[in-house]
Design a protein around this motif. Structure first.
Motif, PDB file in Angstrom:
ATOM      1  N   PRO B 291     -18.899   3.823  20.005  1.00 39.76           N
ATOM      2  CA  PRO B 291     -18.217   2.623  19.507  1.00 39.76           C
ATOM      3  C   PRO B 291     -17.725   2.838  18.079  1.00 39.76           C
ATOM      4  N   ARG B 292     -16.719   2.060  17.704  1.00 40.68           N
ATOM      5  CA  ARG B 292     -16.173   2.244  16.354  1.00 40.68           C
ATOM      6  C   ARG B 292     -17.167   1.752  15.314  1.00 40.68           C
ATOM      7  N   ASP B 293     -17.375   2.598  14.298  1.00 40.89           N
ATOM      8  CA  ASP B 293     -18.302   2.263  13.218  1.00 40.89           C
ATOM      9  C   ASP B 293     -17.537   1.520  12.116  1.00 40.89           C
ATOM     10  N   TRP B 294     -17.398   0.208  12.324  1.00 46.68           N
ATOM     11  CA  TRP B 294     -16.575  -0.576  11.394  1.00 46.68           C
ATOM     12  C   TRP B 294     -17.153  -0.612   9.987  1.00 46.68           C
ATOM     13  N   GLU B 295     -18.493  -0.588   9.886  1.00 44.99           N
ATOM     14  CA  GLU B 295     -19.131  -0.584   8.553  1.00 44.99           C
ATOM     15  C   GLU B 295     -18.609   0.601   7.743  1.00 44.99           C
ATOM     16  N   GLN B 296     -18.690   1.781   8.365  1.00 36.10           N
ATOM     17  CA  GLN B 296     -18.284   3.005   7.710  1.00 36.10           C
ATOM     18  C   GLN B 296     -16.774   2.993   7.415  1.00 36.10           C
ATOM     19  N   ILE B 297     -15.998   2.475   8.368  1.00 36.55           N
ATOM     20  CA  ILE B 297     -14.545   2.401   8.178  1.00 36.55           C
ATOM     21  C   ILE B 297     -14.218   1.509   6.975  1.00 36.55           C
ATOM     22  N   ALA B 298     -14.887   0.345   6.894  1.00 42.95           N
ATOM     23  CA  ALA B 298     -14.641  -0.572   5.776  1.00 42.95           C
ATOM     24  C   ALA B 298     -15.006   0.086   4.445  1.00 42.95           C
ATOM     25  N   LEU B 299     -16.096   0.826   4.474  1.00 40.15           N
ATOM     26  CA  LEU B 299     -16.566   1.515   3.271  1.00 40.15           C
ATOM     27  C   LEU B 299     -15.524   2.531   2.778  1.00 40.15           C
ATOM     28  N   LEU B 300     -15.009   3.328   3.733  1.00 32.86           N
ATOM     29  CA  LEU B 300     -14.029   4.358   3.376  1.00 32.86           C
ATOM     30  C   LEU B 300     -12.710   3.732   2.901  1.00 32.86           C
ATOM     31  N   TYR B 301     -12.299   2.641   3.551  1.00 33.77           N
ATOM     32  CA  TYR B 301     -11.093   1.950   3.079  1.00 33.77           C
ATOM     33  C   TYR B 301     -11.305   1.432   1.655  1.00 33.77           C
ATOM     34  N   GLY B 302     -12.522   0.944   1.383  1.00 35.26           N
ATOM     35  CA  GLY B 302     -12.833   0.476   0.038  1.00 35.26           C
ATOM     36  C   GLY B 302     -12.666   1.581  -0.989  1.00 35.26           C
ATOM     37  N   GLU B 303     -13.177   2.766  -0.646  1.00 40.94           N
ATOM     38  CA  GLU B 303     -13.081   3.924  -1.523  1.00 40.94           C
ATOM     39  C   GLU B 303     -11.619   4.359  -1.691  1.00 40.94           C
ATOM     40  N   LEU B 304     -10.893   4.373  -0.574  1.00 42.30           N
ATOM     41  CA  LEU B 304      -9.478   4.757  -0.606  1.00 42.30           C
ATOM     42  C   LEU B 304      -8.667   3.778  -1.470  1.00 42.30           C
ATOM     43  N   GLY B 305      -8.998   2.489  -1.337  1.00 40.82           N
ATOM     44  CA  GLY B 305      -8.313   1.473  -2.123  1.00 40.82           C
ATOM     45  C   GLY B 305      -8.586   1.634  -3.611  1.00 40.82           C
ATOM     46  N   ARG B 306      -9.823   2.048  -3.923  1.00 43.40           N
ATOM     47  CA  ARG B 306     -10.189   2.256  -5.309  1.00 43.40           C
ATOM     48  C   ARG B 306      -9.327   3.380  -5.928  1.00 43.40           C
ATOM     49  N   ILE B 307      -9.091   4.454  -5.140  1.00 45.13           N
ATOM     50  CA  ILE B 307      -8.296   5.582  -5.631  1.00 45.13           C
ATOM     51  C   ILE B 307      -6.810   5.247  -5.683  1.00 45.13           C
ATOM     52  N   THR B 308      -6.306   4.658  -4.602  1.00 48.12           N
ATOM     53  CA  THR B 308      -4.853   4.481  -4.494  1.00 48.12           C
ATOM     54  C   THR B 308      -4.368   3.141  -5.058  1.00 48.12           C
ATOM     55  N   ARG B 309      -5.264   2.180  -5.207  1.00 46.44           N
ATOM     56  CA  ARG B 309      -4.884   0.833  -5.643  1.00 46.44           C
ATOM     57  C   ARG B 309      -3.791   0.229  -4.764  1.00 46.44           C
ATOM     58  N   SER B 310      -3.807   0.609  -3.496  1.00 39.15           N
ATOM     59  CA  SER B 310      -2.758   0.153  -2.593  1.00 39.15           C
ATOM     60  C   SER B 310      -3.179  -1.107  -1.854  1.00 39.15           C
ATOM     61  N   PRO B 311      -2.353  -2.172  -1.920  1.00 39.23           N
ATOM     62  CA  PRO B 311      -2.689  -3.396  -1.179  1.00 39.23           C
ATOM     63  C   PRO B 311      -2.670  -3.181   0.338  1.00 39.23           C
ATOM     64  N   VAL B 312      -1.891  -2.173   0.793  1.00 38.48           N
ATOM     65  CA  VAL B 312      -1.858  -1.888   2.227  1.00 38.48           C
ATOM     66  C   VAL B 312      -3.224  -1.376   2.702  1.00 38.48           C
ATOM     67  N   VAL B 313      -3.877  -0.593   1.847  1.00 38.18           N
ATOM     68  CA  VAL B 313      -5.221  -0.107   2.168  1.00 38.18           C
ATOM     69  C   VAL B 313      -6.192  -1.290   2.232  1.00 38.18           C
ATOM     70  N   GLU B 314      -6.036  -2.205   1.292  1.00 35.62           N
ATOM     71  CA  GLU B 314      -6.887  -3.401   1.254  1.00 35.62           C
ATOM     72  C   GLU B 314      -6.680  -4.244   2.520  1.00 35.62           C
ATOM     73  N   LEU B 315      -5.442  -4.267   2.993  1.00 34.13           N
ATOM     74  CA  LEU B 315      -5.129  -4.960   4.240  1.00 34.13           C
ATOM     75  C   LEU B 315      -5.938  -4.354   5.395  1.00 34.13           C
ATOM     76  N   ASN B 316      -5.974  -3.025   5.433  1.00 37.19           N
ATOM     77  CA  ASN B 316      -6.734  -2.348   6.489  1.00 37.19           C
ATOM     78  C   ASN B 316      -8.239  -2.587   6.349  1.00 37.19           C
ATOM     79  N   ARG B 317      -8.689  -2.667   5.091  1.00 39.65           N
ATOM     80  CA  ARG B 317     -10.104  -2.955   4.874  1.00 39.65           C
ATOM     81  C   ARG B 317     -10.435  -4.358   5.391  1.00 39.65           C
ATOM     82  N   ALA B 318      -9.486  -5.282   5.175  1.00 40.60           N
ATOM     83  CA  ALA B 318      -9.701  -6.651   5.644  1.00 40.60           C
ATOM     84  C   ALA B 318      -9.897  -6.681   7.163  1.00 40.60           C
ATOM     85  N   ILE B 319      -9.121  -5.853   7.878  1.00 41.54           N
ATOM     86  CA  ILE B 319      -9.257  -5.799   9.337  1.00 41.54           C
ATOM     87  C   ILE B 319     -10.674  -5.325   9.711  1.00 41.54           C
TER      88      ILE B 319
END
Lengths: 114, 396
Positions: B291-319
């Motif tokens: 099954p998809r590990d959403w916890e881990q996915i959200a965590l990685l999107y958070g990290e990616l957003g921190r580096i890129t400061r991209s609102p699109v990444v934040e959108l994916n984290r929201a999902i």
């Protein structure tokens, strides 16, 4: 290769500019061996722009680019390639004195009569 | 068949020629002559033992002949011709002695002093070995436009003195970023409107780069990311309609690409890579595990957003957060984003509102997404969702 670093100054052109001391950071760069020449320009208000409209030459009071920034001077440097030239420009730009620096390669061939 | 050999050889041959001749245009003309000669002779006389060396030697000799003939060229060029002539022939007999200068060529083509669209076109032409015609077709521009774009870029490289070199260490990271961005942009152009498959071209370029820079985690991760995404290409559409990840027929996934992608990602993380491509590849990998590990996915999107400061990444984290904590939590994150012109923002928001039972608002949001979406499968998918929200009486 030879490059010209065209330095765009910030803010309105002041009539007192020529009398002001040069920023020490820029002065230090001008003393380096890779700098082969430099020119500090009179304020932009002293410029006249020459254009051609059809076959008539038009003279316009003021610099060519009509904006807050104006061409304040240029520095001639000798560099092996664009990256080296860009590095000098970046160094100058980091001083936060100029609004922008345009890097232009310079034609190297001798001009007629020169 | 011969065409495949040529495609594989083009970048390698051209790069070496640029190294020798110091000019892309000259090298391209010489390479073209050599390839033309090869297509005439090889089928008749058989392929030479070392095709690469044969092509380079032939092209080099052609270029020297041309330089000799052309009397209008500057003294400097003539001198270069003399120097080349004086080089012993035997250095060309063995490919192991021929420098592979594809990296130098790649960094020159992706130099930030060139416009991005020029970087992309030049990379596909020189390293990808696509014809100008094919590059034009891939980007849906007329041949003339693309031809001018390429010529202008080559002129700028020559006139401005863009170096044919791998950048020194202190600028390498940012310049490598530019190269990776060009390749990823080619990949994201989609699956070839017409005869050129840009995703496949991007993967080829990624593979060349991964061979040449095997210790750069971001290089390996970009290739991993492209392979993991490309592996699902045949499952993404059914009868010209979009199939969501969870509904995809997994037997249509390309297992080899997934395995290759995962092993590249492992190599990248073993190099302690934690850059944006490593994170994106890791997320792509998590998405296709069940099954998809959403916890881990959200965590990685958070990290990616921190580096890129991209609102699109934040959108994916929201999902991802929505999958863990429910649509309320997702909506809260979405409302904080300023992505008014981004269609996926509206379709995501619509989806969350639909789950919350706020049908009227959902319908409005889907409508906004529809306005921003061009006709095609994606628009039909959204229209279907809107139709589902209409009261039963209003349905056809």
């Amino acid at each position: 290769m030879k490059y010209a670093l065209l330095n765009y100054s910030k803010g309105a052109a002041s009539g007192e500019r020529g009398a002001r001391d040069m920023h020490p950071g820029i002065a230090a760069v001008l003393d380096r061996p890779d700098v082969s020449g430099w020119v500090r320009l009179q304020p932009a208000e002293s410029a006249t722009t020459v254009t051609l409209e059809g076959r008539t030459t038009l003279l316009t009071d003021g610099p060519f680019v009509d904006s807050k920034e104006f061409l304040g001077g240029f520095i001639m440097i000798e560099a092996d390639n664009l990256d080296e030239a860009l590095a000098v420009a970046a160094e100058l730009q980091a001083l936060d004195v100029t609004a922008a620096i345009e890097v232009r390669p310079v034609f190297e061939q001798e001009l007629g009569g020169a | 068949m011969l065409e495949d050999v040529f495609r594989d050889q083009w970048g390698r041959v051209l790069a070496t020629l640029v190294g020798i001749l110091g000019d892309i245009e000259l090298a391209e003309d010489a390479a073209q002559e050599a390839f033309a000669l090869a297509s005439e002779r090889w089928p008749r006389d058989g392929e030479p033992d070392n095709p690469t060396a044969w092509l380079i030697t032939t092209a080099r000799n052609r270029a020297i002949d041309r330089l000799r003939r052309d009397r209008t060229l500057a003294r400097k060029t003539e001198q270069m011709g003399r120097e080349l002539r004086d080089r012993p022939e035997d250095t060309m007999d063995d490919t192991t002695k021929l420098p592979d200068e594809r990296l130098e060529l790649l960094f020159a083509c992706c130099h930030p002093a060139l416009a991005l669209e020029a970087q992309v076109a030049l990379t596909l032409r020189t390293l990808g070995g696509l014809s100008t015609d094919d590059v034009a077709a891939a980007f849906l521009v007329p041949f003339e436009t693309m031809s001018k774009r390429l010529s202008r870029a080559k002129r700028k490289i020559r006139a401005a003195g863009i170096p044919f070199a791998v950048p020194p260490a202190h600028v390498l990271p940012e310049r490598l970023d530019a190269v990776l961005a060009v390749i990823y942009l080619v990949f994201n152009q989609g699956w070839g409107a017409g005869r050129v498959d840009l995703a496949t071209e991007a993967i080829r370029l990624g593979q060349v780069l991964a061979t040449l820079m095997p210790d750069e985690s971001e290089v390996l991760a970009l290739l991993a990311l492209m392979l993991l995404n490309d592996s699902r290409r045949h499952a993404r559409m059914r009868d010209d309609e979009i199939v969501l990840l969870d509904d995809q027929d997994r037997s249509l996934w390309n297992e080899q690409q997934i395995a290759d992608g995962r092993s590249l990602l492992e190599r990248a993380t073993a190099l302690r890579g934690s850059g944006p491509y490593v994170l994106q590849a890791a997320i792509a990998d998590l998405h296709i595990r069940q099954p998809r590990d959403w916890e881990q996915i959200a965590l990685l999107y958070g990290e990616l957003g921190r580096i890129t400061r991209s609102p699109v990444v934040e959108l994916n984290r929201a999902i991802a957060v929505g999958e863990i904590a429910g649509p309320d939590a997702a909506l809260e994150l979405l409302e904080a984003l300023d992505l008014g012109d981004y269609r996926y923002f509206h379709s995501t928001r619509a989806d969350v509102l639909r789950r919350l039972g706020r049908d009227d608002e959902a319908r409005l949001a889907y409508g906004r997404a529809l306005e921003l979406t061009a006709a095609g499968p994606e628009q039909r998918f959204l229209a279907m969702r809107v139709a589902e929200l209409l009261p039963p009486g209003d349905r056809e």
